[in-house]
Design an enzyme around this catalytic site. Structure first.
Site, PDB file in Angstrom:
ATOM      1  N   GLU A   1       0.855  -1.183   0.000  1.00 49.35           N
ATOM      2  CA  GLU A   1       0.000   0.000   0.000  1.00 49.35           C
ATOM      3  C   GLU A   1       0.891   1.232   0.000  1.00 49.35           C
ATOM      4  O   GLU A   1       1.809   1.343   0.826  1.00 49.35           O
ATOM      5  CB  GLU A   1      -0.887   0.032   1.247  1.00 49.35           C
TER       6      GLU A   1
ATOM      7  N   ASP B   1      -5.403   9.042  10.497  1.00 52.21           N
ATOM      8  CA  ASP B   1      -4.027   8.647  10.789  1.00 52.21           C
ATOM      9  C   ASP B   1      -3.533   9.194  12.119  1.00 52.21           C
ATOM     10  O   ASP B   1      -3.835  10.326  12.496  1.00 52.21           O
ATOM     11  CB  ASP B   1      -3.096   9.116   9.666  1.00 52.21           C
TER      12      ASP B   1
END
EC number: 4.2.1.20
Length: 267
Positions: free
Chosen positions: A49, A60
């Site tokens: 990824e 995040d």
């Protein structure tokens, strides 16, 4: 059959699970990212990824937020990432998934992005803030070009959401093992195991588990019940301390250890 489907099928034949690794494209620069993709594959990653840096990465934790900031400061953009993929695709057939947020894709233009991504050699896209209920236009464009669209499930996903993701998604399903943001954790939540069992009752796509997996033991525990594990923040953390050949060697060594942990459990 897509590269993603082929990879999972080949691993299943060998009674193995997938190690999916995440790094941010452009951290510390795109030239380094290209070298590290090849290092990740050599060291045992089965799928990669590539994080698309974004200025407001709400899903995040601090490690990947800082990584995104470094990549943005280095001038990384979505068009440049696609150019990187096109270059590295000439050297490897490993599945490459772009993971990020919808805004850069929307600004790029959905149809144009999908066409350019497929042309470059991108295999799948995971947009963390694009729920299946709002993904109709993007999914239709992706289906026309043969681009896998990967959706998230979480510990709070009910049966209706699981069915929806199972019907709409392609490539694999990404189960977020914890609520909250990305980041390495010291243990795997016990709820992962019954949750994965519940999801498996409704899905036929490969099921991978991520968020918080930070060492080979954790990776092995999760791989015992899932089709693959995703490790991101624990890898990205290395970018804070190391550069150049030392970064490549540290990253490669860690990925090799993670793969050994995953292989230890077999199928």
């Amino acid at each position: 059959m897509s590269r993603i489907a082929t990879t999972f099928a080949n691993l299943a034949k060998q009674n193995e699970k997938a190690l999916v690794t995440f790094i941010t494209a452009g951290d510390p620069d795109l030239e380094t990212t290209e070298k590290l993709i090849l290092e990740l594959e050599k060291s045992g990653a089965d799928l990669i990824e590539l994080g698309v840096p974004f200025s407001d990465p709400m899903a995040d934790g601090p490690t990947i937020q800082l990584s995104s900031e470094r990549a943005l400061c280095a001038g990384t953009t979505l068009p440049k990432i696609l150019t990187l993929v096109k270059s590295v695709r000439q050297q490897t057939e490993i599945p490459l998934i772009l993971m990020g947020y919808y805004n850069p894709v929307f600004l790029y233009g959905i149809e144009r992005f999908v066409a350019d991504a497929v042309s470059a050699g991108v295999d799948g896209v995971l947009l963390v803030d694009l729920p299946p209920e709002e993904a109709e236009e993007f999914k239709a464009a992706a289906d026309r070009e043969g681009l896998d669209v990967i959706f998230l499930l979480t510990p709070t996903s009910d049966e209706a959401r699981i069915r929806k993701v199972a019907n709409l998604g392609s490539g694999f399903i990404y189960y977020v093992s914890v609520t909250g943001v990305t980041g390495a954790r010291t243990s795997v939540a016990d709820t992962v195991f019954p949750d994965v069992k519940k999801i498996r009752e409704h899905v036929t796509l490969p099921l991978v588990v991520g968020f918080g997996i930070s060492d080979p033991v954790q990776a092995g525990r999760v791989a015992a019940v899932a089709d693959g594990v995703v490790v991101g923040s624990a890898l990205v953390k290395l970018f804070e301390e190391f550069r150049g050949d030392e970064l490549r060697e540290r990253l490669g060594g860690f990925v090799a250890a993670l793969k050994a942990g995953v292989k230890a459990v077999g199928g």
